[in-house]
Design a protein around this motif. Structure first.
Motif, PDB file in Angstrom:
ATOM      1  N   UNK A 153      26.791  35.563  35.560  1.00 25.02           N
ATOM      2  CA  UNK A 153      26.759  36.622  34.426  1.00 25.02           C
ATOM      3  C   UNK A 153      28.075  37.383  34.209  1.00 25.02           C
ATOM      4  N   UNK A 154      27.542  37.352  32.796  1.00 24.04           N
ATOM      5  CA  UNK A 154      29.060  38.348  32.634  1.00 24.04           C
ATOM      6  C   UNK A 154      28.939  39.735  32.717  1.00 24.04           C
ATOM      7  N   UNK A 155      30.767  39.679  33.241  1.00 31.55           N
ATOM      8  CA  UNK A 155      31.311  40.904  33.559  1.00 31.55           C
ATOM      9  C   UNK A 155      32.226  41.817  32.644  1.00 31.55           C
ATOM     10  N   UNK A 156      32.189  42.404  32.356  1.00 35.47           N
ATOM     11  CA  UNK A 156      32.852  43.418  31.329  1.00 35.47           C
ATOM     12  C   UNK A 156      33.555  44.449  32.010  1.00 35.47           C
ATOM     13  N   UNK A 157      35.191  43.747  31.278  1.00 35.90           N
ATOM     14  CA  UNK A 157      36.010  43.944  31.935  1.00 35.90           C
ATOM     15  C   UNK A 157      36.749  44.637  30.806  1.00 35.90           C
ATOM     16  N   UNK A 158      37.487  46.079  30.594  1.00 36.06           N
ATOM     17  CA  UNK A 158      38.450  46.235  29.466  1.00 36.06           C
ATOM     18  C   UNK A 158      39.845  45.131  29.651  1.00 36.06           C
ATOM     19  N   UNK A 203      38.149  50.562  39.826  1.00 38.55           N
ATOM     20  CA  UNK A 203      37.745  50.535  39.414  1.00 38.55           C
ATOM     21  C   UNK A 203      37.124  49.118  39.218  1.00 38.55           C
ATOM     22  N   UNK A 204      38.241  48.137  39.500  1.00 38.87           N
ATOM     23  CA  UNK A 204      37.540  46.199  39.336  1.00 38.87           C
ATOM     24  C   UNK A 204      37.178  45.856  40.830  1.00 38.87           C
ATOM     25  N   UNK A 205      36.990  46.886  41.562  1.00 39.98           N
ATOM     26  CA  UNK A 205      36.701  46.285  43.012  1.00 39.98           C
ATOM     27  C   UNK A 205      34.331  46.326  42.939  1.00 39.98           C
ATOM     28  N   UNK A 206      34.598  48.019  42.022  1.00 38.26           N
ATOM     29  CA  UNK A 206      33.582  48.190  41.856  1.00 38.26           C
ATOM     30  C   UNK A 206      32.272  47.078  41.247  1.00 38.26           C
ATOM     31  N   UNK A 207      33.367  46.412  40.052  1.00 39.19           N
ATOM     32  CA  UNK A 207      32.548  45.337  39.063  1.00 39.19           C
ATOM     33  C   UNK A 207      32.609  43.928  39.129  1.00 39.19           C
TER      34      UNK A 207
END
Length: 232
Positions: A153-158, A203-207
């Protein structure tokens, strides 16, 4: 001097003049917008290399403007400028897709250094010569396509989140010191900003984690750094 076209978004005329003058002195070209709506209109028709975006503006505020800009331009470096310095404000900005958060008043040379670092990363398709897709558990990161997936599933990361994840996955199983992560992702001027790094890891852990409060990938090595688990 490194050149580029920067969109300066701030409702205060004096702040826009200062930023335009400083950036011009460092070889950048600029365009200005006084409102979020104006910034979005410009971004739809002009290729900018980075955006400096104030948070407190009449009409559409900086957070909502950032959120829409991120959808329109996934790799556009967006640096938030604000007098607000709470963790909540920073988390809200990063959630909206900001790559960096700079608190007013700021040092002008540091601002320029952060702009240049963000632009270099956005222009670089892969880091450290490694172009292989990284896969650990159900996390997949492709440094060429600049995509991240979890269980397909695609995950959007900055861009900053992507670079931080890349650094940790490259050294999976080994703790990476705070200073190394800060230097590699934000540059040598940010080697002591551990609170800043903690906010990004939150933030990364949330994603990436099923349970951010009980992570299985992004692990903390107390008083040292972070580690990406090689066998989650």
């Amino acid at each position: 001097m490194e050149s580029g076209l920067i969109l300066v978004v701030d409702d205060e005329d004096s702040m826009r003049r200062v930023l335009t003058g400083v950036l011009g002195g460092f070889g950048f070209k600029t365009e200005e917008a006084a409102r979020g709506e104006e910034a979005l209109e410009l971004a739809c028709g002009v290729h900018f290399d980075a955006v400096l975006l104030d948070i407190n503006m009449p009409g559409m505020n900086g957070i909502e403007t950032c959120r829409i800009l991120r959808r329109l331009r996934p790799r556009l470096p967006i640096l938030m400028l604000s007098a607000r310095d709470t963790e909540h404000d920073k988390v809200e900005a990063f959630d909206a897709g900001a790559d960096d958060y700079i608190t007013k008043p700021f040092k002008l040379r540091e601002l320029v250094a952060r702009i240049r670092a963000a632009m270099r990363w956005a222009r670089t398709p892969a880091q450290a010569g490694n172009t292989s897709v990284l896969r650990i558990g159900d996390i997949e990161l492709d440094p060429i396509r600049h995509t991240t997936k979890k269980a397909n599933r695609p995950i959007h990361l900055t861009p900053k989140e992507f670079k931080l994840t890349y650094q940790l996955m490259t050294f999976a199983g080994r703790p990476v010191p705070h200073s190394r992560l800060l230097n590699s992702v934000w540059g040598p001027d940010c080697g002591e900003e551990i609170d800043y790094l903690r906010t990004f890891m939150h933030q990364l852990r949330k994603k990436l984690e099923d349970d951010p409060s009980n992570p299985k990938y992004l692990l903390t090595d107390a008083n040292y750094g972070y580690r990406f688990a090689d066998h989650p």
